[in-house]
Design a protein around this motif. Structure first.
Motif: not given
Length: 118
Positions: A1-29
């Motif tokens: 069974q494939v599992q996907l786990v996101e991270s990197g969200g949060g509060l940011v001001q308009p015009g700002g930047s964020l990078r989200l990540s998603c780590a996969a496990s349990g399959g052939v990514f």
């Protein structure tokens, strides 16, 4: 069974930047088409970026030029770099994965909240 786990969200001001990540496990990514969706309160879930197994990307007009999806098959991880964020980008962001010939997403992460506010 494939599992996907996101991270990197949060509060940011308009015009700002964020990078989200998603780590996969349990399959052939490397064989999956990976995507990022978002869902704002009272709205339907929408696709914001996708990337194929060979790196071809796709974006809706609402984020084109501001968001960039990428993948690192060695790390089983997909990223979403979000720049020039706007309040209307506020949503829960979900990572997804599907087999190349599948007509719908096969796997979902649990979601990560992104809030753009001053």
């Amino acid at each position: 069974q494939v599992q996907l786990v996101e991270s990197g969200g949060g509060l940011v001001q308009p015009g700002g930047s964020l990078r989200l990540s998603c780590a996969a496990s349990g399959g052939v990514f490397s064989i999956y088409v990976m995507g990022w969706y978002r869902q704002a309160p009272g709205k339907q879930r929408e696709l914001v970026a996708s990337i194929t197994t060979n790196g071809q990307t796709n974006y809706p007009d609402s984020v084109k030029g501001r968001f960039t999806i990428s993948r690192d098959n060695a790390k089983n991880t997909v990223y979403l770099q979000m720049n020039s964020l706007k309040p209307e980008d506020t949503a829960v962001y979900y990572c997804s994965g599907r087999f190349p010939l599948s007509s719908s997403e096969n796997y979902w992460g649990q979601g990560t909240q992104v809030t753009v506010s001053s």
